[in-house]
Design a protein around this motif. Structure first.
Motif, short mmCIF file in Angstrom:
data_model
loop_
_atom_site.label_atom_id
_atom_site.label_comp_id
_atom_site.label_asym_id
_atom_site.label_seq_id
_atom_site.Cartn_x
_atom_site.Cartn_y
_atom_site.Cartn_z
N SER A 1 -87.45 -13.93 95.55
CA SER A 1 -86.04 -13.15 95.72
C SER A 1 -84.96 -14.13 95.32
CB SER A 1 -85.82 -12.95 97.43
OG SER A 1 -85.58 -14.15 98.07
N GLY A 2 -85.22 -15.25 95.01
CA GLY A 2 -84.35 -16.08 94.68
C GLY A 2 -84.11 -16.68 93.18
N SER A 3 -84.92 -16.02 92.43
CA SER A 3 -85.23 -16.50 91.05
C SER A 3 -84.47 -15.33 90.14
CB SER A 3 -86.76 -16.17 90.53
OG SER A 3 -87.42 -17.29 91.18
N ASN A 4 -84.24 -15.44 88.91
CA ASN A 4 -83.65 -14.70 88.02
C ASN A 4 -84.63 -13.54 87.44
OD1 ASN A 4 -81.90 -13.65 85.80
ND2 ASN A 4 -81.43 -15.66 85.00
N HIS A 5 -84.21 -12.40 87.78
CA HIS A 5 -84.99 -11.25 87.33
C HIS A 5 -85.27 -10.70 86.11
CE1 HIS A 5 -85.38 -11.99 91.64
NE2 HIS A 5 -84.32 -11.40 91.88
N LEU A 6 -86.16 -11.47 85.06
CA LEU A 6 -86.24 -11.01 83.75
C LEU A 6 -86.45 -9.84 83.61
CD1 LEU A 6 -85.66 -14.07 83.96
CD2 LEU A 6 -86.89 -14.20 81.67
N HIS A 7 -87.15 -9.02 84.56
CA HIS A 7 -87.65 -7.67 84.09
C HIS A 7 -86.64 -6.67 84.67
CE1 HIS A 7 -91.62 -9.97 84.38
NE2 HIS A 7 -91.83 -9.02 83.30
N HIS A 8 -85.30 -7.10 85.10
CA HIS A 8 -84.65 -6.37 85.52
C HIS A 8 -83.81 -5.88 84.01
CE1 HIS A 8 -80.81 -4.65 86.99
NE2 HIS A 8 -81.06 -5.07 88.36
N PRO A 9 -83.61 -4.25 84.08
CA PRO A 9 -83.03 -3.81 82.70
C PRO A 9 -81.82 -4.25 82.36
CG PRO A 9 -83.83 -2.02 84.14
CD PRO A 9 -83.96 -3.30 84.95
N ARG A 10 -81.10 -5.19 83.34
CA ARG A 10 -80.04 -5.68 82.94
C ARG A 10 -79.71 -7.10 82.77
NH1 ARG A 10 -75.60 -1.37 86.06
NH2 ARG A 10 -76.51 0.50 84.66
N TYR A 11 -81.13 -7.38 82.66
CA TYR A 11 -81.25 -8.94 81.98
C TYR A 11 -81.07 -8.93 80.61
CZ TYR A 11 -83.01 -13.49 80.37
OH TYR A 11 -83.12 -14.53 79.63
N ALA A 12 -80.11 -9.51 79.88
CA ALA A 12 -79.86 -9.57 78.42
C ALA A 12 -79.24 -10.94 78.08
CB ALA A 12 -79.03 -8.39 78.05
N GLY A 13 -79.78 -12.13 78.77
CA GLY A 13 -79.13 -13.37 78.56
C GLY A 13 -79.69 -14.22 77.40
N HIS A 14 -80.45 -15.15 77.71
CA HIS A 14 -81.23 -16.27 76.80
C HIS A 14 -82.36 -15.60 76.16
CE1 HIS A 14 -78.39 -19.39 77.40
NE2 HIS A 14 -78.49 -19.34 78.64
N GLN A 15 -82.82 -16.27 75.31
CA GLN A 15 -84.08 -15.71 74.52
C GLN A 15 -85.25 -15.95 75.23
OE1 GLN A 15 -82.00 -18.51 71.91
NE2 GLN A 15 -82.98 -17.71 70.30
N VAL A 16 -85.32 -15.54 76.37
CA VAL A 16 -86.58 -15.59 77.22
C VAL A 16 -86.81 -14.15 77.69
CG1 VAL A 16 -87.61 -16.90 79.20
CG2 VAL A 16 -86.01 -18.06 77.97
N THR A 17 -88.05 -13.73 77.31
CA THR A 17 -88.69 -12.44 77.38
C THR A 17 -89.11 -12.08 78.92
OG1 THR A 17 -89.68 -10.63 76.23
CG2 THR A 17 -90.94 -12.44 76.71
N ALA A 18 -88.99 -10.74 78.95
CA ALA A 18 -89.53 -10.23 80.24
C ALA A 18 -91.07 -9.98 79.69
CB ALA A 18 -88.99 -8.84 80.65
N PRO A 19 -91.93 -11.00 80.37
CA PRO A 19 -93.11 -10.94 79.74
C PRO A 19 -94.08 -9.90 79.98
CG PRO A 19 -93.11 -12.67 81.52
CD PRO A 19 -91.69 -12.20 81.39
N VAL A 20 -95.16 -9.45 79.30
CA VAL A 20 -95.97 -8.20 79.93
C VAL A 20 -96.68 -8.88 81.02
CG1 VAL A 20 -96.22 -6.71 77.70
CG2 VAL A 20 -97.36 -9.05 77.95
N PRO A 21 -96.93 -8.03 81.94
CA PRO A 21 -97.58 -8.74 83.23
C PRO A 21 -98.84 -9.02 82.97
CG PRO A 21 -96.27 -6.71 83.79
CD PRO A 21 -96.29 -6.67 82.33
N LEU A 22 -99.50 -8.48 82.14
CA LEU A 22 -100.79 -8.94 81.92
C LEU A 22 -101.12 -10.44 81.45
CD1 LEU A 22 -103.84 -7.78 81.54
CD2 LEU A 22 -103.40 -7.45 79.11
#
Ligand SMILES: Cc1ncc(COP(=O)(O)O)c(C=O)c1O
Length: 480
Positions: free
Chosen positions: A76-97
Motif C-alpha cells: 500500500s505504501g509503494s509507487n504503483h507502476l501497474h496503475h494505468p496512470r503511471y507515466a513517469g520514469h523509464q521503469v516499466t510495469a513488469p509482466v507478472p510472470l
C-alpha cells in the motif's frame, strides 16, 4: 535438538513456505488487479521521514509471524507502476510472470560468478544475449554479459573501449600511465557516461560534449569540432557515444554517420541503447536504430523496453573477445584455467562477482509469452506518444518540446491566464499537485526553453483516455 537447530528448522520449513507463498500470490494477484483497474492513488505520497518511521528497524528477537501484514504495508505504501496512470520514469510495469522468476532466482540463489554456481542461468544468459544481438543485426562474433543496470553497463563498455583504444594498459598501469583520455558525447546523453569516465579517473574533461540539434539529436557535423577541441585540450579521443533514446526527450542520435566518423578516426563506437535499443524489435520503428549493428558496444536495458523488472542490462560487444577486457582480474580462488578465459565464468567480464539469475526472467517470459507481445509493446507505446503529442498540440493550451522519437514526451501547459514568465514555476507546481494527490505519476525536466512535464509511456496498461484525463487534471490544477 539444539535451540539453534529448532530455529533453523522453522525458518527453512518447506510447508510454512508453501503456506506463505500461496497466501502471498493471492495477495499479489489482488494487488495487481486493483492497480490495473486504476483504483487508489498511483503514488501514495508520504514524505521520506514518514516512511522511515513507518518502517522503523524495530526487529524482534523472536519470530513475529507477521509477514502478511508487513507485505500489505509494503504494497500500500509503494509507487504503483501497474496503475494505468503511471507515466513517469523509464521503469516499466513488469509482466507478472517475471516476478515469479525473481522468486525462483532468489530461492535458488545460483550466484553466477562461475559456471558451476549457475549452470542453467549461465547458458540462458548466453542465449538471451545472442537473441538480443541478432535483433540488433550484430554479427555472430558478438558476445557480452548481463549486468545490474544501464549505468554499470555503460561503465563496462567504456572500460573495454579504453583497453582497446587508449594505446596503453590503463587497467594495469593506471589512468595516468599515458595521455589523458576523453570520449565524445552528445550533450543529451545520460549522466552515467560522465560518471563512468570520472570513475575511470579522467576527471571533468573525460567527456567532450558534442552539440545537438533542435530535436536533441547529436549533430554529426559537430563531431569534427569536438575532436579538435579535445585534441587542443591535450586529450586523446578514444570513443564516441551515441544515445539510442536519450533520457530527457527520448531522442535517437543518427547512428550511421557516427559509425562512419568512428571508422574514419579509428574510434570505438558505443551506443547507449539502455532505453531505446528495444526499437529494433518493432518493424515500424526499427529504422530509429539503423547503424546500431556497426557499434563496437551496445547497452540495452530489458527493464526499460522489454517489460522486465529491474535490473537486467545487456552489454553487447561486436567482437566478443573485447568483453574480457573490461575487467581483467586474476582470482585463482574463483577462476581456474585462466589461459583459455572460459566465456561461461561470467564474473570474468562483469562488475558483479555474485549476481542474480538475471537471464531467467527474460528467457522465461520470451519462451512462455512469445516475442510478439514485446515487439508490439514497443510499437504501441511509440505510436501512443505520437498520438498524445498530436492531441497536446491541437489543444492550444499545451505545447510539446519536440515531436517524440519514442515513448518519451516532454510538454507543458501554457494556459492563457498564466503569463509565459510563470510557465516554469507552473509546470513544477502542477506536477507536484498531481503526484502528491496520487492522480498521476509524471516527472519533469529542464530543457533550454524551460521546465517541461515529462512522460514515459512505458506501461502498456495506459490508455489514450488516461492521457486525456491527465490533460484535464492539469487544466483543473492550473485554474486553482
Ligand atoms: C539513456 C540511458 N542510459 C543509461 C541509463 C541508466 O540506466 P539504469 O537506471 O538501468 O542504471 C538510463 C536511465 O534512465 C538512460 O535513460
Amino acid at each position: 535438538m539444539t535451540d539453534f537447530r529448532r530455529r533453523v528448522a522453522a525458518a527453512y520449513d518447506a510447508e510454512t513456505f508453501r503456506r506463505e507463498a500461496h497466501r502471498l500470490v493471492d495477495t499479489l494477484a489482488g494487488y495487481l488487479a486493483q492497480a490495473e483497474r486504476g483504483e487508489g492513488p498511483v503514488l501514495p505520497w508520504a514524505a521520506p521521514a514518514v516512511n522511515v518511521d513507518r518502517f522503523a528497524a524495530a526487529f524482534p528477537e523472536e519470530p513475529s509471524g507477521d509477514f502478511a501484514d508487513l507485505i500489505a504495508r509494503v504494497l500500500s505504501g509503494s509507487n504503483h507502476l501497474h496503475h494505468p496512470r503511471y507515466a513517469g520514469h523509464q521503469v516499466t510495469a513488469p509482466v507478472p510472470l517475471a516476478a515469479l522468476c525473481d522468486a525462483v532466482s532468489s530461492l535458488l540463489n545460483n550466484g553466477m560468478a562461475v559456471y558451476e554456481m549457475g549452470p542453467v542461468s549461465t547458458a540462458m544468459e548466453r542465449n538471451v544475449l545472442r537473441w538480443m544481438a541478432a535483433r540488433l543485426g550484430m554479427p555472430e562474433t558478438t558476445d557480452g554479459v548481463l549486468t545490474s543496470g544501464g549505468s554499470a553497463g555503460n561503465l563496462t563498455a567504456l572500460l573495454a573501449a579504453r583497453q582497446a583504444k587508449a594505446g596503453y594498459d590503463a587497467w594495469n598501469e593506471g589512468a595516468h600511465a599515458g595521455p589523458p583520455l576523453t570520449v565524445l558525447v552528445p550533450k543529451s546523453a545520460h549522466y552515467s557516461i560522465s560518471r563512468a569516465t570520472r570513475i575511470m579517473g579522467w576527471g571533468e574533461g573525460g567527456v567532450t560534449p558534442v552539440s545537438v540539434d533542435e530535436r536533441f539529436r547529436l549533430r554529426p557535423e559537430a563531431l569534427d569540432i569536438a575532436l579538435k577541441t579535445a585534441t587542443l585540450a591535450g586529450r586523446k579521443v578514444i570513443a564516441v557515444v551515441a544515445s539510442a533514446g536519450s533520457t530527457a526527450t527520448g531522442a535517437f542520435d543518427p547512428l550511421e554517420p557516427v559509425a562512419d566518423f568512428c571508422e574514419r578516426h579509428d574510434l570505438w563506437f558505443h551506443v547507449d541503447g539502455a532505453h531505446g535499443a528495444s526499437a529494433a524489435l518493432s518493424p515500424t520503428y526499427r529504422h530509429l536504430v539503423r547503424g546500431i549493428d556497426r557499434a563496437d558496444s551496445v547497452v540495452w536495458d530489458a527493464h526499460k523496453g522489454l517489460l522486465m523488472p529491474a535490473l537486467v542490462t545487456a552489454v553487447l560487444f561486436r567482437d566478443g573477445s573485447r568483453s574480457f577486457e573490461a575487467f581483467a582480474q586474476e582470482a585463482s580462488y574463483l577462476f581456474h584455467g585462466d589461459a583459455e578465459r572460459p566465456w561461461s565464468d561470467v564474473a570474468l567480464r562483469t562488475l558483479e562477482c555474485t549476481k542474480e539469475m538475471m537471464a531467467l526472467k527474460v528467457y522465461a517470459c520470451l519462451s512462455v509469452l512469445g516475442t510478439r507481445l514485446f515487439s508490439d509493446a514497443v510499437t504501441e507505446s511509440y505510436d501512443q506518444a505520437r498520438r498524445f503529442a498530436k492531441r497536446l498540440t491541437a489543444a492550444g493550451d499545451f505545447e510539446v518540446a519536440t515531436q517524440p522519437d519514442c515513448n518519451i514526451l516532454c510538454f507543458r501547459h501554457t494556459p492563457a491566464h498564466v503569463p509565459p514568465e510563470e510557465w516554469d514555476a507552473l509546470q513544477a507546481r502542477l506536477r507536484e499537485r498531481l503526484v502528491t494527490r496520487g492522480d498521476f505519476y509524471l516527472v519533469q525536466t529542464k530543457l533550454p526553453k524551460g521546465v517541461y512535464l515529462r512522460v514515459t509511456l512505458i506501461n502498456p496498461l495506459t490508455t489514450d483516455a488516461d492521457l486525456d484525463a491527465m490533460m484535464e487534471a492539469l487544466r483543473t490544477a492550473a485554474r486553482r
